[in-house]
Every structure is written in structure tokens, then in C-alpha cells.
Write a protein that holds these residues in place. Sequence first.
Motif, short mmCIF file in Angstrom:
data_model
loop_
_atom_site.label_atom_id
_atom_site.label_comp_id
_atom_site.label_asym_id
_atom_site.label_seq_id
_atom_site.Cartn_x
_atom_site.Cartn_y
_atom_site.Cartn_z
N GLU A 4 19.36 65.07 34.45
CA GLU A 4 19.86 64.78 33.10
C GLU A 4 18.77 64.17 32.24
O GLU A 4 18.60 64.52 31.08
N ARG A 5 18.04 63.24 32.84
CA ARG A 5 16.99 62.57 32.06
C ARG A 5 15.92 63.56 31.62
O ARG A 5 15.44 63.51 30.50
N ILE A 6 15.56 64.46 32.55
CA ILE A 6 14.53 65.45 32.20
C ILE A 6 15.04 66.33 31.05
O ILE A 6 14.31 66.62 30.09
N PHE A 9 14.86 64.49 27.86
CA PHE A 9 13.47 64.39 27.42
C PHE A 9 13.03 65.71 26.77
O PHE A 9 12.38 65.71 25.72
N LEU A 10 13.41 66.84 27.41
CA LEU A 10 13.03 68.14 26.85
C LEU A 10 13.67 68.35 25.48
O LEU A 10 13.02 68.83 24.55
N LEU A 11 14.93 67.93 25.37
CA LEU A 11 15.63 68.05 24.08
C LEU A 11 14.88 67.26 23.00
O LEU A 11 14.65 67.76 21.89
N ALA A 12 14.48 66.03 23.37
CA ALA A 12 13.75 65.20 22.41
C ALA A 12 12.44 65.87 22.02
O ALA A 12 12.04 65.85 20.86
N LEU A 13 11.81 66.48 23.02
CA LEU A 13 10.53 67.14 22.76
C LEU A 13 10.71 68.31 21.79
O LEU A 13 9.89 68.50 20.88
N ASN A 33 17.53 66.03 13.57
CA ASN A 33 18.87 65.94 14.14
C ASN A 33 18.86 66.10 15.64
O ASN A 33 19.58 65.41 16.36
N ILE A 34 18.03 67.03 16.12
CA ILE A 34 17.98 67.25 17.57
C ILE A 34 17.42 66.02 18.26
O ILE A 34 17.93 65.57 19.29
N LEU A 35 16.37 65.43 17.67
CA LEU A 35 15.79 64.22 18.23
C LEU A 35 16.82 63.10 18.27
O LEU A 35 16.95 62.38 19.27
N ASN A 36 17.58 62.98 17.19
CA ASN A 36 18.65 61.98 17.14
C ASN A 36 19.66 62.21 18.24
O ASN A 36 20.09 61.28 18.92
N ALA A 37 20.05 63.48 18.41
CA ALA A 37 21.06 63.81 19.41
C ALA A 37 20.57 63.45 20.81
O ALA A 37 21.34 62.96 21.64
#
Lengths: 114, 575
Positions: A4-6, A9-13, A33-37
Amino acid sequence: MVIERILIFLLALVGFSAIVGAKNIIKKVFGLNILNAAVVLLYILEGSRIGEQAPILGEGVTTIVDPVPQALMLTAIVIGVCVTALALALAVRLYKATGSLEIDTISERLRSEH
Amino acid sequence: MSIESLFLSPVYLPMLGAALILVTKHFFTDRQRRVVEYLSALIAFVLPLIAFTFLIQPVLAHHQVHMILGTWETALGIHYHFDGLSFLLISLNLLISIPVWLYSRKTGPHQETFTVIFLIQSASIAATSLTADLFNLFVCLEVMGVTSYVLVASSEKDEALLSSFTYLIFSATAMVFFLIGTFGLYRISGSLAYDTIALAKNSLSGSDLLVARLSLVLIVVSVLLRTAVIPLSGWLVGAHSNAPHAVSALLSGVLIKIPLFALVRLLLLVTGTELLGSILAWAGGISTLVGIIMALREHHAKRLLAYSSVSQIGYVVAAYGLALASGLETEKGALLLALALLYSFSHALAKATLFMTVGRATDAIGTKNLHRARGALSELRAQGERFPFTGIAYLIAFLSISALPPAIGFWGKNTLVYLTKGHGATHLLSITSVLTIVAYLKLSRIFLPSKTTGVQKTVSSCSVLTNLSLIILTSLLLVGGIWYIELQTFVVQVLAPLGATTATLTSYSAAQDLLKTGITLSFALLIFFIGSKTRFEKRFEVRKGPVVSFPNLFFGFALLIAVMAWQLLIRGGVL
């Protein structure tokens, strides 16, 4: 937990690279928005470590998740919506002023006005 | 009246004022609405100022109030803390906001919503200064941010939209990192109140300590972005130079300093901030020098002022960093923090005056290009300014920001540089003092008499309110300069609960500095004349305006995080 954490992290990236790299200003707002999510998910995920049930106290509810991160994220989501709305409003006005949504074209046209 | 209702008044009274304007918007006639607008501003700014005069006595007696909003228990509620620091920050905001608002009446923006947003911003500044809760700090910073994006975009120029957009994306992204940092600290302490976090942080070890340090780095860097220290200042120049003059004055004067001092509450409680302080001092020192060089390379009046803000905030950050490095419980640390605050105050006054006067002068001339803009005084007279308020106000602000007597800046900068002696960054500050004078001499040329008399009529910017706002700021600059010693004693006394109780600057002598100022001034004049008489100046200047580049902006962000993380984590510094 690790997977989940990975994924978060990928989503934030993904979000961050859109903010930095995308030429289209609407895409930049999406990236934000994606970074926020991603951060919202991070809070919720970590808050759920200590329990299993939703934090609504009632009969048979014993091991609730930490409610504080959820409350915080409600606020953060609201702020995110406000910022997004403002950013999109600015994008509309930029489009009206320059006729483009590409950041390079916009700054070029704004400069050539003088 | 209880002390709580007095110190919370700068938060809720502006909100009340904003609500009043919005409610009456659809019912009243234009004339009535104008009255409501003035009434709201009176409620929002003058009443809190009166309330704060009653608070001087308690604050001097080191009276502190720690309260929890609502009826929540300690672990869950939002903590507010009122002490000397919040008193000074809120007073700074009120003292600058009043003249800025008066100035905006004539020069615009003229929309009613401007006053609404302006008041909400004032409330958020007060809340930021008072809060002692990390997530609440996030919310306050966001409100402050959102209002300032709107204020920047309220300019009639299209460039302001792009500047506002850049500012928004950049600072909203930084706030996401702030949130990640908040999360890290919440995880290790299970709380959001500063004192609980610090208590938990100070007794950590191993991997938890690593998480805590990294979280603090993220928070500090995000706040530094709002403060516009050099690798993070790319957003500032566009935002501050394209905004309406009144907004530029407020943003450059007040807004970039508040987050920095709001952070001091958290950093004070955490042990071992020496290395962090030292890094901040270097970042500040580099900011001063790079900022002023960038300012010298500009030929656009307001961009020069904006770059100069980056340079000046460097002084504040350097003093602030050194205060942390030597620890606030020591006499030197306490004095340095007081001086950082005083310098913020003197810069806020001077920069607000400069933005207002230069804005007015360049509007009268019709160009912001420093090579063409001349004869501001005669143009202003042609527009109906009988007494040269603008010129005099500019002169005083020029003296203050160049650290020349008798204005407040002379004392502020010299005592600050004097106290930072012994740290490497001092040399950067001394070089900057010379270059600052050169940059402002260059700017002053707009007031030289013009050779051509091409009078083009623009809308007159002269009114009683504009003059009044300039008079308020100018007299504050002069009063602060004349009674500087008393002011400094007052600030040190008020801040005493944060650290050392008795701190006086005994070894400092102003007479010695007068001589040094003379030397600095002659160097500056020399450089200025060499520059302006030869073609060197034109070669040195940038041809095009700054290009907005997101990768560059974020490179600075990543760089600062990397430097801090490397210093604090890998090299095993204490934080």
C-alpha cells in the motif's frame, strides 16, 4: 502494508511529475489533486493501523480506527477543493486572455503584449 | 473584558467585517455599501488596535494565555497561545494593513470583494500568529495563501494571472509536503499540539527519531518557501511585481514574514536546533546577496523592489537562524530573535512605503522602465499633488532601507549585522549593505527631473487618504528611528518569556557605525556612478523578463530539502 505504501508513493510521484513536467495548466491542476489524494490516502492508511471499525461508537464497536486523521483529511480535502476551484478559475481567465492552455505559449503571448 | 476576547479580536473582528460587506452587498445602494465598507475596515483594523493597546501592560508583565478553542479536551482541541511574539506579529500586521487599505481606496483594486479578501487575510495572519497546533497552522497558512492568490490576481494586468497561478501551484504543492511532515510528527507523538509533539520528539531514538527529523525538515522547507528564501523565491518576483501596488506592499511587507515567526513556537520547544539554525543563517546570507544582485540586474521598477524583498528577508532569516543556533535561552539568541523581529518591522514599513510611492510615481509617468522613467515629481505635481508627499515618503523609506540615519532601518540593520559577527554569513550581509544602496540609487532616478516634457494624462492618484497612508508610514519610520533604543528594549522585554530575561545590547555603539555607514555609502556612490556613466550597467542587466519555469522552481525546493536532509540525517547533526 508495504505494498500500500509503495502504491501511495507511486501515486504521489505521478501527481508531482504532472505538476512539474506537464505543459498544460489544467494537467498541472490535476497533478496537484492527485498529489493531494495520495497524502489523504497516506493519513487514512496510517490511521487504520490501530483498529478495524469505523470510528462511529455504538453497540459492538470496540476496535475503532484513529478518528483524528480522518477529521484532518476532511479539512484538507475541503481546502484542496478551494485551491482547485481557484486554480481552474485562473486557468479560464488565462485562456480568455491568451487563447491557450499551454504554459509556454501563455508566457510567450503575455510577454509579446508589451 | 477578558484577555481572551481582547487578543482574539484581530481574528474574529475582520471576519465580522468581511461578513458585513458580503451580507449588505445585495440590499444596499452603492452609497450605503461604501459606508459599510469603511465601517467594516474600522471594525476590522481600528478596534483590534485599540484592544491591543490594553494588552501592552499584560504582555510587558510576561502574562501568557494558553487556551483551547471550544470545550474540547487537551488532546483533541486546537491550542492557541498568546504571548509577546503573537502580540508583536499582530501589531505589525495591523500597523501596515491600515495604511495599505487606505492607499488602496484610490489606486485600486476597486472591487468590493477586495476589501472582503483583504479582511479575511488579516484574520488569517492573526490566527497564524496565535496558533499552537500544527494542523491549525496548516489551515491558517492555506487561508493566507488562497487570499493572497486572489489579491495578486485582482490586478487588471493579464501577467498577474500567470504569476498568481504559478504562486498557487508552487505553494499548494509545498503545503502538501507540510502535510506529510505534520503526519510524521503526528505518528510519533499522537498529537498535533506543539508542546506534546516537542515532548515526544525530545525523548525519541532510532528510526522514530529519523522520521521526526525528516518531518521537521519538510515542515521547515515548506515554510521557507512561503518566506521566499533564495532557492525557493522564484514565485515571489512575478507575484509581487504584477500585483496591484497596495497588494504588493502588504505581501512584501507582512505576508512573507509571518510564517517564519509562527514556526518559532514549534522550533523553540524542540531540542537541538543548532545545526538547523546554522543552515538557516547561511540560506539567509546567500539570499541577501543573490537577491540584491538580481535586483541590480533589473530595469523594471517593481521587479527591482520584489528582488530586494528576497534580499531583505535574507537578513531576517539569517538573524532568526543564528538565534536558533545560539539558543534562545542565551542572551545573544534572545537578542537576535528580537532584532530579527525588529528588522522585519522596519523592512515592512520601508518596503510598503516604497511599493506605494514607486507605484504612484511610475503610474504618473506611465512606464516602469528605469531607463525611461524620469521626472516623477513634476508629473505628480501636474496631477494635482501640491505638496510632494510621495517624494518625501520615498526619501525616508530610501534612507531606512539603505540603513542611513535617521530612519529605523539604520539601527535595525547595523545592530543586526553587529550581532551576527563571528558567523561566516556576516560578510555576505556587509557586502549586501553596499549593493542595496546602489540598487536604490538606481531606483531613485525616476525622481530625477526629466529632459523631455511629454505629459500624458492618467487618472490622478492623489487623494487625502493616499497622503494619509503615506504620512502614517513615514512617521512610523521616523518615530521608530528616533526611539529605536526604547523600542528594542520593549521588544526584548516582551519576548522575554521565550528565552533569556535580561538582554541588552551594551557593547554596541552607534557612533562607530556612523563612520562605517559613511564608508559604505561612499563605496555605493562610487559603484553607482561608475555603473551609470559607463556601459557596464546595460551589459549587466537582463534583457528579458524572468521566465516562469516549473522545473527550475521545484529544483530549488528539492535542493533545499536535500541539503537539509543530508546535513541533519547523514552527517548526524542534532535536530
